[in-house]
Structures are given as structure tokens and as C-alpha cells.
Design a protein around this motif. Structure first.
Motif, short mmCIF file in Angstrom:
data_model
loop_
_atom_site.label_atom_id
_atom_site.label_comp_id
_atom_site.label_asym_id
_atom_site.label_seq_id
_atom_site.Cartn_x
_atom_site.Cartn_y
_atom_site.Cartn_z
N LEU A 32 8.61 8.07 -7.59
CA LEU A 32 7.78 6.92 -7.26
C LEU A 32 7.05 6.38 -8.50
O LEU A 32 6.87 5.17 -8.64
N LYS A 33 6.67 7.26 -9.39
CA LYS A 33 6.04 6.80 -10.64
C LYS A 33 7.05 6.07 -11.52
O LYS A 33 6.71 5.10 -12.21
N GLU A 34 8.30 6.54 -11.50
CA GLU A 34 9.35 5.82 -12.23
C GLU A 34 9.60 4.46 -11.60
O GLU A 34 9.80 3.46 -12.29
N ALA A 35 9.58 4.43 -10.27
CA ALA A 35 9.79 3.17 -9.56
C ALA A 35 8.66 2.18 -9.85
O ALA A 35 8.89 0.97 -9.95
N TRP A 36 7.45 2.69 -9.98
CA TRP A 36 6.30 1.84 -10.28
C TRP A 36 6.52 1.04 -11.57
O TRP A 36 6.12 -0.12 -11.68
N LYS A 37 7.19 1.63 -12.55
CA LYS A 37 7.42 0.96 -13.84
C LYS A 37 8.30 -0.27 -13.68
O LYS A 37 8.20 -1.22 -14.47
N SER A 38 9.16 -0.25 -12.69
CA SER A 38 10.10 -1.37 -12.52
C SER A 38 9.54 -2.48 -11.63
O SER A 38 10.17 -3.54 -11.48
N ILE A 39 8.37 -2.26 -11.03
CA ILE A 39 7.78 -3.25 -10.14
C ILE A 39 7.22 -4.42 -10.96
O ILE A 39 6.59 -4.22 -12.00
N ASN A 40 7.45 -5.63 -10.48
CA ASN A 40 6.86 -6.81 -11.10
C ASN A 40 5.37 -6.85 -10.78
O ASN A 40 4.97 -7.12 -9.65
N LYS A 41 4.56 -6.55 -11.80
CA LYS A 41 3.10 -6.45 -11.58
C LYS A 41 2.44 -7.81 -11.32
O LYS A 41 1.32 -7.87 -10.84
N LYS A 42 3.15 -8.89 -11.64
CA LYS A 42 2.58 -10.22 -11.45
C LYS A 42 2.99 -10.86 -10.13
O LYS A 42 2.59 -11.98 -9.83
N ALA A 43 3.80 -10.16 -9.36
CA ALA A 43 4.27 -10.72 -8.09
C ALA A 43 3.13 -10.85 -7.09
O ALA A 43 2.10 -10.16 -7.19
N ALA A 44 3.32 -11.71 -6.13
CA ALA A 44 2.29 -11.94 -5.10
C ALA A 44 2.09 -10.70 -4.25
O ALA A 44 3.00 -9.88 -4.08
N ALA A 45 0.89 -10.56 -3.72
CA ALA A 45 0.56 -9.41 -2.85
C ALA A 45 1.20 -9.60 -1.48
O ALA A 45 1.51 -10.72 -1.06
N GLY A 46 1.38 -8.49 -0.79
CA GLY A 46 1.96 -8.53 0.55
C GLY A 46 0.93 -8.85 1.61
O GLY A 46 -0.16 -9.36 1.31
N ALA A 47 1.27 -8.53 2.85
CA ALA A 47 0.38 -8.86 3.97
C ALA A 47 -0.94 -8.10 3.91
O ALA A 47 -1.95 -8.56 4.44
N ASP A 48 -0.96 -6.92 3.25
CA ASP A 48 -2.20 -6.15 3.15
C ASP A 48 -3.13 -6.66 2.04
O ASP A 48 -4.23 -6.13 1.85
N LYS A 49 -2.66 -7.67 1.28
CA LYS A 49 -3.44 -8.35 0.24
C LYS A 49 -3.83 -7.42 -0.93
O LYS A 49 -4.75 -7.73 -1.68
N ILE A 50 -3.14 -6.30 -1.08
CA ILE A 50 -3.39 -5.39 -2.21
C ILE A 50 -2.45 -5.76 -3.35
O ILE A 50 -1.22 -5.68 -3.20
N SER A 51 -3.00 -6.16 -4.47
CA SER A 51 -2.19 -6.55 -5.62
C SER A 51 -1.79 -5.32 -6.42
O SER A 51 -2.34 -4.22 -6.25
N ALA A 52 -0.85 -5.51 -7.34
CA ALA A 52 -0.42 -4.41 -8.21
C ALA A 52 -1.57 -3.94 -9.09
O ALA A 52 -1.70 -2.74 -9.36
N LYS A 53 -2.41 -4.88 -9.52
CA LYS A 53 -3.56 -4.51 -10.36
C LYS A 53 -4.52 -3.59 -9.61
O LYS A 53 -5.00 -2.59 -10.16
N GLU A 54 -4.77 -3.94 -8.36
CA GLU A 54 -5.67 -3.11 -7.54
C GLU A 54 -5.04 -1.75 -7.26
O GLU A 54 -5.73 -0.73 -7.27
N PHE A 55 -3.74 -1.73 -7.01
CA PHE A 55 -3.04 -0.48 -6.74
C PHE A 55 -3.08 0.43 -7.96
O PHE A 55 -3.21 1.66 -7.83
N ALA A 56 -2.99 -0.16 -9.16
CA ALA A 56 -2.94 0.62 -10.40
C ALA A 56 -4.27 1.28 -10.73
O ALA A 56 -4.31 2.23 -11.52
N GLU A 57 -5.36 0.77 -10.17
CA GLU A 57 -6.67 1.34 -10.47
C GLU A 57 -6.78 2.80 -10.04
O GLU A 57 -7.50 3.60 -10.66
#
Length: 434
Positions: A32-57
Motif C-alpha cells: 500500500l505504501k508503494e501504491a501511494w507513490k503512484s497516486i496522483n496527489k493533485k487529483a480531486a477528492a472523492g465523496a469523503d472529501k479527504i484530499s491526498a494532502k490531508e491523507f498524507a499528514e
């Protein structure tokens, strides 16, 4: 690739009928940590409104929470937020945006599925696969038509493909290679996840997989691998009297035949084959086209992946496949340029030209095939014309005359049209100087 995935890939290649177990256990904190590296961090948040920036904290704790839920079989797929993007005149395309946790988990699952199915997918399948893409498909199709004996093309379009994938059929196809109920169950959760419309209404899908989901492309490829690719390779080709070939990019595909009777039999059978798996042909976009070097006077052509294909004669008198930007894609691209110039004309020139040049480079990189320079130059010329028009509408007064505009272009060095494809045979080299 992780060592475990390398082992899976090797086994999948050697044992074509092997069914893999314990794939669910590969979805651990490391993957999952490897998968995190491939995620587009600038993409829009989903229905839960949690952005990649907030998740990374709290990345470690968030990933560990996902892993704990997986181990306890308590993981639930979150709602998919649906948005609609413009597609042509008065049309829109629905896209599904998963929550960031689902994106990470789907990305890890995709790596596992790729390790298995990249050994099974046929070489004429190009969509959403590592190290190949649309330009690879265009080049392969050109070479096949150039050097083999084909006279007829069947161009086909599947109506609403991503929305009509049958879940039961897809699960059955996955079970051919996967013997892990927990892993299959996880995929089924993503297929059944509720979709939240822009107005807040939640729809529970019966069929389909949302475009925009990270796992959707490989699931689509698996579906068409069994529905179309294997059927064409093992059934259609063996029943044809002459040569037959198919080139597929996701749900877009072109089939070539030597004899008209083979093309007509395939055309009649194709609809029935797709109907069996819950799919439907778009009748208005499915045709049989005469396409032969010996009938160039008919001036026939077809479009595929944004290019128009037709036979022409090079300056050395050789019959060659001519590729140019399709007229519909050209109009759409220019409409997008017009809209962009209108919306960004007030920006600082350095910023505006930096973005514009990036767009031009991307356009040339895709459409810059040998023989297509005239279309590139047309796009460049009309883009300059639009830019000049909208720069003069930055205010109520004219911003510059034509002479001043040329000085601006010279100062900011606007990207010139160029062919980015390199010739790999003499025919392409000859045609590039027509």
C-alpha cells in the motif's frame, strides 16, 4: 516490481491454467505504501472529501488502518463521486472519482492483476497496459496494413462499454485465474460501490465499472480479453478464408480482412458475440469499409485513435499508408484551444506562453507522426490566429498589432510544429519527404 509479484508473473507465464491463491495477503502495508507513490496527489477528492494532502499528514496510521480493516474483513468501499466532463457537442462523459483510500487499495490490486494478466493479454491489445499505448497501436496497425494483404476494414464501436460490463461475467472471468474469494470479494465491493451524483443522489450500480477508477481499465481489459480477443484469435481467424487482424485499444478496435465475405461474416457475428456478454454495438459507428491499395481512387479512409488512415502514393511511386489527424479530433482540439485562450487571455504573458507551449508539445508528441506535418502546421497556424485574437481582447483597447504580436512570439519562443516519430523503414523515410 516486488519480488512476490515477479514470482506471480513468472508462474502465470509458465502455467497458463494455474489459479492463484492468497492474493488478498499481498495487500499489506508495504504494497500500500508503494501504491501511494503512484497516486496522483493533485487529483480531486472523492465523496469523503479527504484530499491526498490531508491523507498524507498521517500516512502511516491511515495505511495501517486500511490494513487492519482488510485483515478483519471489515473493509467497505466508499461512495464514488461522479462528475461529468464535456465530450463533443452537447455531450458529456461520466467519470467516477473514488476516495483516496480506495485509490491506494485499487492501485495495489492492479499491480497484482497486472502480474497475472500481462502474461495472458494478446500482443494486439494496447490500451491501459505498461510500456505500450495509443501511438504503439497506431504504428502497429500502420505496419500491418502496409505489408499484409488486407482489403476490407470493419470499424466498430461498443455502445456505453464501461457502463454495461456485466458483473457476473466479469467475476467468472477473474475466477479463471484467481482462486481467492477474499480478493474477488474486494473487487466485487468496488463494482457494487454506490455512486454519488452531483445532486447528492446515490445510485447503486447493477452493471458497469466507473470510468476514472484506478482498477477500471484492467478490469475492462480482462473483460474484452475473454469477450473479444481470444474469440477473434481462436475462432474468427480460423474460420476466415484469408488473412484477418484485429488491433484493440481499450474498447476501440479495428479489424482488417483480406476478403469481403470474411468481413461480412465477422460483422454479422460480432453483434451476437457482444450481446452474449451484455454489450451492444453502436450501429451508426460500425461499418465495413473497402480499404485497398488497388482501389485508391475510391478515396476511402477510416479513423482510429485520433488519426485518419488512407492509401496514397509516395513521391517514389510506392503505395503507402498515410496518417493524418482526424478532422473530428482537429475540430475538437481547436475548440479547446479557443476556449483556453478566452479563459486565460488576462494572465501574464510568461505564464500564458509557458502553459501554451506545454500544450503544443503534448499535441506534437502524440500527433507528430511521419506524414502528418501539414495537420500539425494547420493546428499551429490556427492556434496563433486564435491567440492573436484573444490577446487583443484583454481590455477595451487593442493590445498589439500584427508586427508587435510577431515580436511577442519571438520573445517567448512559441513551440513550432515538428514530427516526433522517427522512421524505422525506408517506406516511412520516403513518405516523410512527399
Amino acid at each position: 516490481m516486488q519480488t512476490s509479484l515477479q514470482g506471480i508473473a513468472q508462474k502465470a507465464k509458465q502455467l497458463k491454467k494455474h489459479r492463484f491463491q492468497n492474493l488478498y495477503g499481498l495487500l499489506n502495508s508495504i504494497s500500500l505504501k508503494e501504491a501511494w507513490k503512484s497516486i496522483n496527489k493533485k487529483a480531486a477528492a472523492g465523496a469523503d472529501k479527504i484530499s491526498a494532502k490531508e491523507f498524507a499528514e498521517n500516512l502511516d496510521s491511515n495505511i495501517n488502518e486500511i490494513v487492519d480493516k482488510l485483515k478483519g474483513k471489515r473493509y467497505r468501499a466508499k461512495l464514488v463521486r461522479r462528475v461529468y466532463i464535456p465530450k463533443g457537442k452537447d455531450k458529456t462523459r461520466p467519470l467516477g472519482i473514488p476516495a483516496i483510500a480506495d485509490k491506494i487499495l485499487q492501485s495495489a490490486a492492479v499491480k497484482t492483476l497486472e502480474a497475472i494478466y500481462e502474461q495472458d493479454f494478446l500482443p494486439n491489445s494496447y490500451g491501459y497496459r505498461p510500456k505500450v499505448g495509443a501511438k504503439t497501436a497506431v504504428k502497429a496497425l500502420s505496419e500491418e496494413l502496409q505489408f499484409k494483404k488486407y482489403s476490407y476494414i470493419v470499424e466498430a464501436d461498443i455502445k456505453g462499454f464501461f457502463d454495461n460490463i456485466n458483473h457476473d461475467w466479469l467475476i467468472s472471468m477473474l475466477e479463471i485465474r484467481v482462486e481467492d474469494s477474499a480478493f474477488i470479494g474486494l473487487i466485487n465491493k468496488w463494482l457494487k460501490a454506490g455512486i454519488m451524483e452531483p445532486d447528492g443522489q446515490v445510485v447503486n450500480p447493477i452493471t458497469g465499472t466507473p470510468q476514472g477508477g484506478i482498477i477500471s481499465p484492467i478490469l475492462a481489459n480482462i473483460y474484452l480479453h475473454y469477450t473479444l480477443d481470444i474469440w477473434f484469435e481462436k475462432v474468427v481467424k480460423h474460420r476466415c478464408e484469408g488473412e484477418a487482424y484485429m488491433c484493440r485499444y481499450a474498447d476501440d478496435f479495428i479489424c482488417a480482412f483480406r476478403y469481403k465475405r470474411d468481413a461480412e461474416r465477422f460483422y454479422r457475428a460480432l453483434g451476437q458475440r457482444l450481446n452474449k456478454f451484455g454489450l451492444e454495438l453502436a450501429k451508426d459507428k460500425t461499418n465495413i469499409i473497402s480499404f485497398s491499395r488497388f482501389r485508391k481512387s475510391e478515396n476511402t479512409s477510416f479513423d482510429f485513435l485520433g488519426f485518419e488512415f488512407r492509401w496514397q502514393v509516395s513521391r517514389h511511386g510506392r503505395d503507402v499508408i498515410k496518417k493524418r489527424t482526424s478532422r473530428s479530433k482537429m475540430r475538437k482540439s481547436l475548440a479547446n484551444v479557443k476556449q483556453w485562450c478566452k479563459e486565460n487571455r488576462d494572465k501574464r504573458l510568461a505564464t500564458l506562453f509557458s502553459t501554451l507551449n506545454a500544450k503544443l508539445r503534448g499535441y506534437y508528441n502524440y500527433y507528430g507522426v511521419i506524414g502528418n506535418y501539414d495537420s500539425l502546421n494547420e493546428y499551429y497556424r490556427i492556434t496563433k490566429k486564435m491567440l492573436y485574437k484573444w490577446l487583443n481582447r484583454r481590455s477595451q483597447r487593442r493590445s498589439c498589432n500584427l508586427c508587435q504580436f510577431k515580436q511577442v512570439l519571438k520573445r517567448y519562443r512559441i513551440e513550432l510544429p515538428r514530427t516526433t516519430e522517427r522512421p524505422n523503414n525506408q517506406l516511412e523515410f520516403d513518405f516523410s519527404f512527399v
